[in-house]
Design a protein around this motif. Structure first.
Motif, PDB file in Angstrom:
ATOM      1  N   GLN A 163       3.278  -7.249   0.871  1.00 15.07           N
ATOM      2  CA  GLN A 163       3.725  -7.662   2.203  1.00 15.07           C
ATOM      3  C   GLN A 163       4.107  -9.139   2.242  1.00 15.07           C
ATOM      4  OE1 GLN A 163       0.614  -7.598   5.177  1.00 15.07           O
ATOM      5  NE2 GLN A 163      -0.794  -8.714   3.835  1.00 15.07           N
ATOM      6  N   HIS A 164       3.720  -9.896   1.245  1.00 15.36           N
ATOM      7  CA  HIS A 164       3.954 -11.334   1.239  1.00 15.36           C
ATOM      8  C   HIS A 164       5.352 -11.721   0.763  1.00 15.36           C
ATOM      9  CE1 HIS A 164      -0.171 -11.911   2.307  1.00 15.36           C
ATOM     10  NE2 HIS A 164      -0.581 -11.280   1.222  1.00 15.36           N
ATOM     11  N   VAL A 165       6.130 -10.756   0.328  1.00 14.85           N
ATOM     12  CA  VAL A 165       7.494 -11.050  -0.133  1.00 14.85           C
ATOM     13  C   VAL A 165       8.419  -9.903   0.271  1.00 14.85           C
ATOM     14  CG1 VAL A 165       7.061 -10.082  -2.440  1.00 14.85           C
ATOM     15  CG2 VAL A 165       8.910 -11.725  -2.114  1.00 14.85           C
ATOM     16  N   THR A 166       9.618 -10.271   0.705  1.00 16.29           N
ATOM     17  CA  THR A 166      10.626  -9.289   1.098  1.00 16.29           C
ATOM     18  C   THR A 166      11.875  -9.503   0.271  1.00 16.29           C
ATOM     19  OG1 THR A 166       9.773  -9.239   3.362  1.00 16.29           O
ATOM     20  CG2 THR A 166      12.035  -8.469   3.031  1.00 16.29           C
ATOM     21  N   LEU A 167      12.460  -8.423  -0.187  1.00 17.50           N
ATOM     22  CA  LEU A 167      13.700  -8.475  -0.957  1.00 17.50           C
ATOM     23  C   LEU A 167      14.871  -8.280  -0.001  1.00 17.50           C
ATOM     24  CD1 LEU A 167      14.777  -8.592  -3.941  1.00 17.50           C
ATOM     25  CD2 LEU A 167      14.811  -6.091  -3.852  1.00 17.50           C
ATOM     26  N   CYS A 168      15.818  -9.211  -0.020  1.00 16.01           N
ATOM     27  CA  CYS A 168      17.031  -9.111   0.800  1.00 16.01           C
ATOM     28  C   CYS A 168      18.245  -9.310  -0.108  1.00 16.01           C
ATOM     29  CB  CYS A 168      17.044 -10.161   1.903  1.00 16.01           C
ATOM     30  SG  CYS A 168      15.822  -9.872   3.199  1.00 16.01           S
ATOM     31  N   TYR A 169      19.388  -8.811   0.365  1.00 15.11           N
ATOM     32  CA  TYR A 169      20.600  -8.833  -0.448  1.00 15.11           C
ATOM     33  C   TYR A 169      21.709  -9.713   0.103  1.00 15.11           C
ATOM     34  CZ  TYR A 169      18.236  -5.039  -2.784  1.00 15.11           C
ATOM     35  OH  TYR A 169      17.309  -4.287  -3.466  1.00 15.11           O
ATOM     36  N   SER A 170      21.458 -10.399   1.213  1.00 12.31           N
ATOM     37  CA  SER A 170      22.470 -11.296   1.770  1.00 12.31           C
ATOM     38  C   SER A 170      21.786 -12.417   2.535  1.00 12.31           C
ATOM     39  CB  SER A 170      23.412 -10.542   2.715  1.00 12.31           C
ATOM     40  OG  SER A 170      22.743 -10.197   3.916  1.00 12.31           O
ATOM     41  N   VAL A 171      22.524 -13.504   2.717  1.00 16.43           N
ATOM     42  CA  VAL A 171      22.005 -14.635   3.490  1.00 16.43           C
ATOM     43  C   VAL A 171      21.698 -14.179   4.908  1.00 16.43           C
ATOM     44  CG1 VAL A 171      22.632 -16.876   4.485  1.00 16.43           C
ATOM     45  CG2 VAL A 171      23.121 -16.392   2.066  1.00 16.43           C
ATOM     46  N   ASP A 172      22.601 -13.417   5.516  1.00 15.68           N
ATOM     47  CA  ASP A 172      22.378 -12.944   6.884  1.00 15.68           C
ATOM     48  C   ASP A 172      21.104 -12.113   6.988  1.00 15.68           C
ATOM     49  OD1 ASP A 172      24.661 -14.225   7.811  1.00 15.68           O
ATOM     50  OD2 ASP A 172      25.900 -12.410   7.728  1.00 15.68           O
ATOM     51  N   ALA A 173      20.893 -11.205   6.045  1.00 21.44           N
ATOM     52  CA  ALA A 173      19.689 -10.365   6.065  1.00 21.44           C
ATOM     53  C   ALA A 173      18.433 -11.212   5.872  1.00 21.44           C
ATOM     54  CB  ALA A 173      19.774  -9.283   4.993  1.00 21.44           C
ATOM     55  N   ALA A 174      18.497 -12.198   4.987  1.00 20.62           N
ATOM     56  CA  ALA A 174      17.343 -13.066   4.742  1.00 20.62           C
ATOM     57  C   ALA A 174      16.971 -13.850   5.997  1.00 20.62           C
ATOM     58  CB  ALA A 174      17.644 -14.024   3.585  1.00 20.62           C
ATOM     59  N   LEU A 175      17.969 -14.445   6.635  1.00 24.04           N
ATOM     60  CA  LEU A 175      17.694 -15.232   7.837  1.00 24.04           C
ATOM     61  C   LEU A 175      17.258 -14.348   8.999  1.00 24.04           C
ATOM     62  CD1 LEU A 175      20.528 -17.887   7.551  1.00 24.04           C
ATOM     63  CD2 LEU A 175      18.096 -18.176   7.058  1.00 24.04           C
ATOM     64  N   ALA A 176      17.809 -13.150   9.107  1.00 24.76           N
ATOM     65  CA  ALA A 176      17.380 -12.215  10.154  1.00 24.76           C
ATOM     66  C   ALA A 176      15.920 -11.821   9.950  1.00 24.76           C
ATOM     67  CB  ALA A 176      18.272 -10.985  10.162  1.00 24.76           C
ATOM     68  N   HIS A 177      15.535 -11.538   8.715  1.00 28.41           N
ATOM     69  CA  HIS A 177      14.149 -11.188   8.424  1.00 28.41           C
ATOM     70  C   HIS A 177      13.213 -12.337   8.821  1.00 28.41           C
ATOM     71  CE1 HIS A 177      10.517  -9.799   6.510  1.00 28.41           C
ATOM     72  NE2 HIS A 177      10.433 -10.972   5.903  1.00 28.41           N
ATOM     73  N   ILE A 178      13.579 -13.542   8.447  1.00 25.42           N
ATOM     74  CA  ILE A 178      12.737 -14.699   8.756  1.00 25.42           C
ATOM     75  C   ILE A 178      12.615 -14.898  10.266  1.00 25.42           C
ATOM     76  CG2 ILE A 178      12.685 -17.223   8.625  1.00 25.42           C
ATOM     77  CD1 ILE A 178      13.695 -16.885   5.681  1.00 25.42           C
ATOM     78  N   ARG A 179      13.707 -14.745  10.988  1.00 26.62           N
ATOM     79  CA  ARG A 179      13.662 -14.906  12.454  1.00 26.62           C
ATOM     80  C   ARG A 179      12.771 -13.848  13.100  1.00 26.62           C
ATOM     81  NH1 ARG A 179      19.081 -16.131  11.764  1.00 26.62           N
ATOM     82  NH2 ARG A 179      19.702 -13.997  12.209  1.00 26.62           N
ATOM     83  N   GLN A 180      12.717 -12.651  12.533  1.00 28.12           N
ATOM     84  CA  GLN A 180      11.948 -11.558  13.119  1.00 28.12           C
ATOM     85  C   GLN A 180      10.492 -11.526  12.649  1.00 28.12           C
ATOM     86  OE1 GLN A 180      14.166  -8.066  12.037  1.00 28.12           O
ATOM     87  NE2 GLN A 180      15.947  -8.675  13.245  1.00 28.12           N
ATOM     88  N   TYR A 181      10.134 -12.371  11.739  1.00 26.41           N
ATOM     89  CA  TYR A 181       8.805 -12.359  11.123  1.00 26.41           C
ATOM     90  C   TYR A 181       7.720 -12.581  12.153  1.00 26.41           C
ATOM     91  CZ  TYR A 181       5.193 -13.275   7.633  1.00 26.41           C
ATOM     92  OH  TYR A 181       4.061 -13.213   6.862  1.00 26.41           O
TER      93      TYR A 181
END
Length: 181
Positions: A163-181
């Protein structure tokens, strides 16, 4: 949690795929456009340098943290908002982690792997509760991600630790994940 700064761990070289540089440039621009301070290892070359310079070119804020023994490899203080010189790599990692509200890992080498491992380890023992994204560019992290999952399957890592790490495939997906954390 309001995200004001993101530490980005990445290579001090460009790597062989042009997409690595493209994603680093995209990330630098996106951070600046979203008013998120880039915190990074202070390097002038490779993905480190291009991400920092792109963020600055887009009006962003950039904090570099560089050990004194790597001063010749550090970006010029005039090129970023702030360059912090530290005595050791351990101090560098401590400052990178304390200055960041979240973490993104771009392609890189052993130093990048060390930083990723420390962020996961510190989250696991409760030293921070910040989002961490492994940004997989063209499959760069496929083998590492498989190894991490194999470590769970083979009983070396608890499934809850993933749970401490998430795999993302794009900058948009990475930033969206961080905003929703």
């Amino acid at each position: 949690m309001s995200i004001r700064s993101i530490a980005v761990f990445m290579g001090s070289q460009f790597g062989v795929q042009s997409e690595f540089k493209t994603v680093a440039t995209t990330l630098g621009a996106a951070l600046a456009d979203q008013k998120i301070t880039l915190v990074y290892g202070g390097g002038r070359d490779g993905l480190m340098g291009v991400t920092a310079r792109t963020a600055m070119a887009h009006g962003g804020q950039v904090i570099g943290v560089s050990p004194k023994n790597l001063a010749e490899d550090a970006i010029s203080p005039a090129e970023i908002t702030q360059l912090i010189a530290v005595d050791t790599m351990s101090e560098r990692k401590q400052l990178l982690m304390s200055h960041a509200d979240a973490f993104i890992v771009l392609p890189g080498g052993f130093g990048t792997l060390e930083e990723l491992s420390q962020v996961i380890s510190w989250a696991r023992i409760g030293l921070h509760h910040k989002p961490l994204v492994l940004l997989d560019v063209n499959g760069f992290y496929d083998h590492l991600w498989a190894w991490m999952n194999d470590s769970v399957t083979n009983g070396f890592v608890d499934v809850a630790d993933m749970q401490h790490v998430t795999l993302c495939y794009s900058v948009d997906a990475a930033l969206a994940h961080i905003r929703q954390y």
